[in-house]
Write an enzyme that holds these catalytic residues in place. Sequence first.
Site, PDB file in Angstrom:
ATOM      1  N   ARG A   1      55.599   9.259 -19.608  1.00 49.42           N
ATOM      2  CA  ARG A   1      56.588   8.666 -18.870  1.00 49.42           C
ATOM      3  C   ARG A   1      57.272   7.352 -19.663  1.00 49.42           C
ATOM      4  O   ARG A   1      58.354   6.992 -19.767  1.00 49.42           O
ATOM      5  CB  ARG A   1      55.935   8.166 -17.669  1.00 49.42           C
TER       6      ARG A   1
ATOM      7  N   ASP B   1      63.575  17.972  -6.916  1.00 50.15           N
ATOM      8  CA  ASP B   1      62.221  18.580  -6.683  1.00 50.15           C
ATOM      9  C   ASP B   1      62.497  19.414  -5.323  1.00 50.15           C
ATOM     10  O   ASP B   1      63.374  19.291  -4.528  1.00 50.15           O
ATOM     11  CB  ASP B   1      61.138  17.437  -6.395  1.00 50.15           C
ATOM     12  N   SER B   2      61.735  20.439  -5.223  1.00 53.02           N
ATOM     13  CA  SER B   2      62.014  21.210  -3.726  1.00 53.02           C
ATOM     14  C   SER B   2      61.107  20.622  -2.876  1.00 53.02           C
ATOM     15  O   SER B   2      61.064  20.914  -1.582  1.00 53.02           O
ATOM     16  CB  SER B   2      61.091  22.655  -4.104  1.00 53.02           C
TER      17      SER B   2
ATOM     18  N   CYS C   1      51.313  22.190 -17.553  1.00 50.51           N
ATOM     19  CA  CYS C   1      49.912  21.712 -17.296  1.00 50.51           C
ATOM     20  C   CYS C   1      48.847  22.990 -16.956  1.00 50.51           C
ATOM     21  O   CYS C   1      47.939  22.653 -16.428  1.00 50.51           O
ATOM     22  CB  CYS C   1      49.866  20.753 -16.038  1.00 50.51           C
TER      23      CYS C   1
ATOM     24  N   ASP D   1      58.621  19.140 -15.687  1.00 51.69           N
ATOM     25  CA  ASP D   1      57.536  19.073 -15.977  1.00 51.69           C
ATOM     26  C   ASP D   1      56.992  19.953 -14.516  1.00 51.69           C
ATOM     27  O   ASP D   1      56.760  19.353 -13.590  1.00 51.69           O
ATOM     28  CB  ASP D   1      57.027  17.449 -15.587  1.00 51.69           C
TER      29      ASP D   1
HETATM   30  N1  SAH Z   1      56.611  15.209 -12.990  1.00 55.09           N
HETATM   31  C1  SAH Z   1      55.798  14.766 -11.795  1.00 55.09           C
HETATM   32  C2  SAH Z   1      54.725  15.961 -11.559  1.00 55.09           C
HETATM   33  C3  SAH Z   1      55.259  17.277 -11.309  1.00 55.09           C
HETATM   34  S1  SAH Z   1      54.307  18.130 -10.389  1.00 55.09           S
HETATM   35  C4  SAH Z   1      55.436  13.387 -12.230  1.00 55.09           C
HETATM   36  O1  SAH Z   1      55.474  12.900 -12.973  1.00 55.09           O
HETATM   37  O2  SAH Z   1      54.222  12.850 -11.373  1.00 55.09           O
HETATM   38  C5  SAH Z   1      55.244  19.564 -10.158  1.00 55.09           C
HETATM   39  C6  SAH Z   1      56.218  19.639  -8.882  1.00 55.09           C
HETATM   40  O3  SAH Z   1      57.180  20.693  -8.817  1.00 55.09           O
HETATM   41  C7  SAH Z   1      55.953  19.371  -7.261  1.00 55.09           C
HETATM   42  O4  SAH Z   1      56.418  18.131  -6.778  1.00 55.09           O
HETATM   43  C8  SAH Z   1      56.557  20.434  -6.867  1.00 55.09           C
HETATM   44  O5  SAH Z   1      56.959  20.094  -5.464  1.00 55.09           O
HETATM   45  C9  SAH Z   1      57.812  20.513  -7.563  1.00 55.09           C
HETATM   46  N2  SAH Z   1      58.270  22.265  -7.563  1.00 55.09           N
HETATM   47  C10 SAH Z   1      57.247  23.300  -7.443  1.00 55.09           C
HETATM   48  N3  SAH Z   1      58.183  24.123  -7.385  1.00 55.09           N
HETATM   49  C11 SAH Z   1      59.371  23.969  -7.551  1.00 55.09           C
HETATM   50  C12 SAH Z   1      60.655  24.725  -7.883  1.00 55.09           C
HETATM   51  N4  SAH Z   1      60.763  25.874  -7.855  1.00 55.09           N
HETATM   52  N5  SAH Z   1      61.909  23.787  -7.593  1.00 55.09           N
HETATM   53  C13 SAH Z   1      61.793  22.549  -7.834  1.00 55.09           C
HETATM   54  N6  SAH Z   1      60.679  21.616  -7.516  1.00 55.09           N
HETATM   55  C14 SAH Z   1      59.336  22.688  -7.644  1.00 55.09           C
END
Ligand code: SAH
Length: 392
Positions: free
Chosen positions: A211, A249-250, A336, A296
Amino acid sequence: MKKRPVVNLKPREGRRARAGAPWIFSNEIAMEAATKALPPGTVVDVKGDDGQDFGSGFFNSKSLIGLRLFARETGAAADEKFFAKHLARALALRERFYDRPFYRLVHAEGDGLPGLVIDRFGDVLVLQITIAGMEELLPVLIAALNKLLSPQTIILRNDTPSRPLEGLEAYVRVEKGAAGRIAVEENGARYFADLGQGQKTGWYYDQRDNRAFMAGLANGRTVLDAYSYTGGFGILAAKAGAKEVICLDSSEPALKLAEDSAAANQISIRAVKADVFEEMTRLAVQKERFDLVIADPPPFVKSRKDLEPGAKAYRKLARLAADITAPGGLLLLASCSHNIPLERFGAECTAGILRSNRRASLIRSAGTGPDHPVHPMLPETAYLKALVYALD
Ligand code: SAH
């Protein structure tokens, strides 16, 4: 005192453990009837077929990793003193890197504590226990933590998908204090996380350095933070002077936390609730481009059998993300998933970017920060991969 059970290895087995690894797999263990009958999590002495001492470990006949060594000597106690020693060592290591008490305090084997993860948010500790041996020791562990840190709140987030494989039930429990929304301080920004009971939320400290790296390039730029969760990348980029930040995000609750965190940092972001693949496709059609794109996602390769479909999904994500990265822009692609090696992940990212007809150079390959130490004999537990590409 009751004699401690001894677990023997099969002839010539325990090669990795001999070289210093703390794991012994169930197929390396002589599974005699008496051994098999030991309750999951029993503390045992481990001996080789030739009588060699391997040390003290937690045994679980139900687990693929049948033995987790916690000491190189036989007869070692897993008591409050043991925890006090390892927790103090883990704390001292974090205090060398971070001046605020926000970090992963314990990263399992990397800190000499198999099956235990602890995230620290100031006075709040969130514990994750993944093996039966550690679960058995919970009261001793809590006592040691109270002595060392006197935390206000201790939350047990014991709902990881691997627990059933160890014969453990899944649960979330507030052990001390009260759960709820908490503040997280990281890289000089203020975030929020919700540790509400039953809700699978928290904070991902593992991306801290990545980040900061991306935020350092964000001044005056447009940023798309895809799979933003509570805004880990996006908020910091906005704080570093980004011209425009979209958090995609979803999850509605995650985006709400991102918006509140933006307000707390006196910056603004645009929160968009959508599926990333769909939204990136839509943005590409509309010819939207971003100077910085961050993707991510959640783990696409959850188990080894998901490798091929998961790898394909990473490739597709790389293509869609490259499509909307501006000329001269930067693209961070992260995984991850434990179950995809760095080389394979990199190959999929490259293939995806090429499919988008872009030329790219890899400018950074990184993982977690120093609060996620890896046991040097378990290099495969270094799960996080974050690749940054410069696109022409
Ligand atoms: N980048 C974030 C961590 C990501 S965790 C950080 O720095 O903290 C993964 C995220 O992906 C979760 O918030 C989850 O809600 C989202 N997610 C999972 N599937 C998704 C999709 N198909 N479209 C959008 N978001 C999604």
